[in-house]
Design a protein around this motif. Structure first.
Motif, short mmCIF file in Angstrom:
data_model
loop_
_atom_site.label_atom_id
_atom_site.label_comp_id
_atom_site.label_asym_id
_atom_site.label_seq_id
_atom_site.Cartn_x
_atom_site.Cartn_y
_atom_site.Cartn_z
N MET A 1 0.83 -1.18 0.00
CA MET A 1 0.00 0.00 0.00
C MET A 1 0.88 1.25 0.00
SD MET A 1 -3.24 -0.62 0.26
CE MET A 1 -3.79 -2.26 -0.02
N THR A 2 0.49 2.17 -0.81
CA THR A 2 1.20 3.44 -0.81
C THR A 2 0.38 4.46 -0.04
OG1 THR A 2 0.18 4.11 -2.87
CG2 THR A 2 2.27 2.94 -3.02
N MET A 3 1.05 5.48 0.43
CA MET A 3 0.38 6.48 1.25
C MET A 3 -0.68 7.27 0.47
SD MET A 3 0.17 7.35 4.36
CE MET A 3 1.57 6.55 5.05
N PRO A 4 -0.47 7.63 -0.82
CA PRO A 4 -1.55 8.34 -1.53
C PRO A 4 -2.84 7.52 -1.62
CG PRO A 4 0.49 8.61 -2.71
CD PRO A 4 0.76 7.62 -1.60
N TYR A 5 -2.71 6.20 -1.79
CA TYR A 5 -3.90 5.36 -1.81
C TYR A 5 -4.59 5.38 -0.45
CZ TYR A 5 -6.81 1.22 -1.73
OH TYR A 5 -7.87 0.37 -1.58
N LEU A 6 -3.81 5.30 0.62
CA LEU A 6 -4.35 5.31 1.97
C LEU A 6 -5.11 6.61 2.21
CD1 LEU A 6 -4.08 3.60 4.72
CD2 LEU A 6 -2.44 5.36 5.33
N VAL A 7 -4.52 7.72 1.80
CA VAL A 7 -5.14 9.03 2.02
C VAL A 7 -6.40 9.18 1.16
CG1 VAL A 7 -4.79 11.51 1.74
CG2 VAL A 7 -3.01 10.13 2.78
N SER A 8 -6.33 8.79 -0.10
CA SER A 8 -7.49 8.98 -0.97
C SER A 8 -8.65 8.06 -0.58
CB SER A 8 -7.12 8.76 -2.43
OG SER A 8 -6.77 7.41 -2.65
N PHE A 9 -8.35 6.86 -0.14
CA PHE A 9 -9.40 5.92 0.21
C PHE A 9 -10.08 6.30 1.53
CE2 PHE A 9 -10.98 1.81 1.84
CZ PHE A 9 -11.79 1.46 0.78
N HIS A 10 -9.33 6.86 2.46
CA HIS A 10 -9.86 7.18 3.79
C HIS A 10 -10.01 8.69 4.01
CE1 HIS A 10 -9.63 3.06 5.14
NE2 HIS A 10 -8.40 2.98 4.69
N MET A 11 -10.23 9.46 2.94
CA MET A 11 -10.29 10.91 3.06
C MET A 11 -11.37 11.37 4.05
SD MET A 11 -8.98 13.75 2.29
CE MET A 11 -7.92 13.35 0.93
N GLY A 12 -12.52 10.75 4.03
CA GLY A 12 -13.59 11.14 4.96
C GLY A 12 -13.19 10.94 6.42
N TRP A 13 -12.54 9.81 6.70
CA TRP A 13 -12.10 9.55 8.07
C TRP A 13 -11.00 10.51 8.49
CZ3 TRP A 13 -14.92 6.78 11.20
CH2 TRP A 13 -15.78 5.82 10.67
N LEU A 14 -10.13 10.86 7.56
CA LEU A 14 -9.05 11.80 7.88
C LEU A 14 -9.61 13.19 8.16
CD1 LEU A 14 -6.43 10.64 5.23
CD2 LEU A 14 -6.42 10.17 7.68
N ILE A 15 -10.57 13.62 7.37
CA ILE A 15 -11.20 14.92 7.62
C ILE A 15 -11.94 14.89 8.96
CG2 ILE A 15 -13.01 16.49 6.82
CD1 ILE A 15 -12.15 15.74 3.95
N GLY A 16 -12.61 13.78 9.25
CA GLY A 16 -13.28 13.65 10.54
C GLY A 16 -12.30 13.70 11.70
N SER A 17 -11.13 13.11 11.52
CA SER A 17 -10.11 13.13 12.56
C SER A 17 -9.60 14.55 12.80
CB SER A 17 -8.95 12.21 12.16
OG SER A 17 -7.94 12.22 13.12
N VAL A 18 -9.40 15.31 11.72
CA VAL A 18 -8.97 16.70 11.85
C VAL A 18 -10.05 17.52 12.56
CG1 VAL A 18 -8.42 18.82 10.58
CG2 VAL A 18 -7.39 16.66 9.89
N LEU A 19 -11.30 17.32 12.18
CA LEU A 19 -12.40 18.07 12.81
C LEU A 19 -12.56 17.71 14.28
CD1 LEU A 19 -15.06 18.03 9.95
CD2 LEU A 19 -13.61 19.93 10.70
N LEU A 20 -12.44 16.42 14.60
CA LEU A 20 -12.51 16.01 16.00
C LEU A 20 -11.35 16.62 16.79
CD1 LEU A 20 -13.91 14.25 18.14
CD2 LEU A 20 -12.36 12.41 17.47
N GLY A 21 -10.16 16.60 16.21
CA GLY A 21 -9.02 17.24 16.87
C GLY A 21 -9.21 18.72 17.05
N PHE A 22 -9.78 19.38 16.04
CA PHE A 22 -10.06 20.81 16.14
C PHE A 22 -10.99 21.10 17.31
CE2 PHE A 22 -12.67 24.51 15.19
CZ PHE A 22 -11.70 25.48 14.98
#
Length: 100
Positions: A1-22
C-alpha cells in the motif's frame, strides 16, 4: 500500500479526525487539569516514536501494518486539528480581553 492510496481511500475519516481534533483543541484550552507527568509524557513519546519507526521500516506486514499506518495517519491528523483548534481558541480569547 502506498500512502496516496491510503489518504485517498480514507479521506472522509481523515477529515473527521482533523475536525474532532479541532473541537478537542478548542475545548482543551478551558480545561484546568493536572495533565500528564514528564515521565509519562516521555514514555508516550517513545511509544509513538517506536510505532513510527516500525511503520517506516515495514516491520509489521499485511493487514496489521496497514492498520498501523492508518492509525498513525489518523493520529497525526488529530494532532494537527488539536493544534489549530487550541491556537485559534487562544487567539480569539486573547483578542477579547481588555488591555491592562
Amino acid at each position: 500500500m502506498t500512502m496516496p492510496y491510503l489518504v485517498s481511500f480514507h479521506m472522509g475519516w481523515l477529515i473527521g479526525s482533523v475536525l474532532l481534533g479541532f473541537c478537542m483543541g478548542w475545548i482543551s484550552v478551558v480545561q484546568r487539569g493536572n495533565g500528564t507527568s514528564k515521565v509519562t509524557a516521555r514514555w508516550l513519546a517513545a511509544l509513538v516514536a517506536g510505532l513510527v519507526a516500525a511503520s517506516f521500516a515495514h516491520v509489521v506486514p499485511g493487514r496489521f501494518g496497514y492498520w498501523l499506518d492508518l492509525g498513525l495517519v489518523l493520529f497525526a491528523c488529530y494532532l494537527v486539528g488539536c493544534t489549530i483548534g487550541a491556537w485559534l481558541r487562544y487567539w480569539v480569547v486573547s483578542r477579547s480581553q481588555p488591555v491592562a
